[in-house]
Write a protein that holds these residues in place. Structure first.
Motif, short mmCIF file in Angstrom:
data_model
loop_
_atom_site.label_atom_id
_atom_site.label_comp_id
_atom_site.label_asym_id
_atom_site.label_seq_id
_atom_site.Cartn_x
_atom_site.Cartn_y
_atom_site.Cartn_z
N LEU A 24 0.80 -1.22 0.00
CA LEU A 24 0.00 0.00 0.00
C LEU A 24 0.84 1.27 0.00
O LEU A 24 0.72 2.10 -0.91
CB LEU A 24 -0.94 -0.03 1.21
CG LEU A 24 -2.06 0.97 1.27
CD1 LEU A 24 -3.00 0.82 0.09
CD2 LEU A 24 -2.83 0.83 2.57
N LEU A 49 -7.15 -5.87 2.04
CA LEU A 49 -5.77 -6.22 2.38
C LEU A 49 -5.73 -7.66 2.86
O LEU A 49 -6.71 -8.16 3.42
CB LEU A 49 -5.24 -5.31 3.49
CG LEU A 49 -5.27 -3.80 3.24
CD1 LEU A 49 -4.85 -3.06 4.51
CD2 LEU A 49 -4.39 -3.42 2.08
N CYS A 68 1.71 -3.35 4.61
CA CYS A 68 0.30 -3.59 4.30
C CYS A 68 0.20 -3.99 2.83
O CYS A 68 0.72 -3.29 1.96
CB CYS A 68 -0.53 -2.33 4.54
SG CYS A 68 -0.67 -1.86 6.27
N VAL A 91 -2.13 -5.38 -0.55
CA VAL A 91 -3.44 -5.44 -1.20
C VAL A 91 -3.82 -6.89 -1.47
O VAL A 91 -3.02 -7.68 -1.97
CB VAL A 91 -3.42 -4.64 -2.52
CG1 VAL A 91 -4.73 -4.81 -3.28
CG2 VAL A 91 -3.13 -3.17 -2.24
#
Length: 134
Positions: free
Chosen positions: A17, A42, A98, A100
């Protein structure tokens, strides 16, 4: 003269991210932007919670409910809220890592008339946002 431009962005499965958003801003030729909106999913969540010394690390499916923040030439400051499979909501500062799961739909406001940077603020002890004309 236009002082901002909007840039819609779609991130794909496996994209990280924070670096993907930063890369899109820099690839646009701008070094200053705000994340206006962000939704998606996520499969890896890394958050710094308020006042916490360690990161929250969770590998599971999450729905991204909101994303907002600023992108400066020397760093970003992003906050996120997500929900898990039970509908529990978590939120905090987006840390690196983080990832996706299926998609992330982001709207960026690029600020060609401004320079954003992060500089030490003695009052807070953190690198805080500084806004200057370009």
């Amino acid at each position: 003269m236009t002082t901002h431009l909007l840039l819609p962005l779609r991130l794909r499965p496996g994209d990280e991210l924070r670096p993907a958003i930063e890369a899109a801003v820099y690839a646009s030729g701008h070094g200053a932007a705000f994340v206006v909106s962000g939704i998606g999913s996520l499969d890896r969540l890394r958050l710094r919670l308020a006042g916490a010394e360690t990161l929250l690390n969770r590998d599971a499916d999450f729905e991204m409910l909101s994303l907002a923040g600023s992108i400066a030439a020397n760093g970003s400051h992003l906050h996120i809220s997500v929900s898990d499979a039970a509908g529990q909501v978590l939120g905090g500062h987006v840390a690196p890592g983080c990832r996706v799961r299926t998609t992330a739909e982001i709207l960026l406001a690029l600020l060609p008339g401004h320079q954003l940077s992060r500089e030490p603020d003695p009052a807070t002890g953190y690198a805080e946002l500084m806004i200057r004309p370009a």
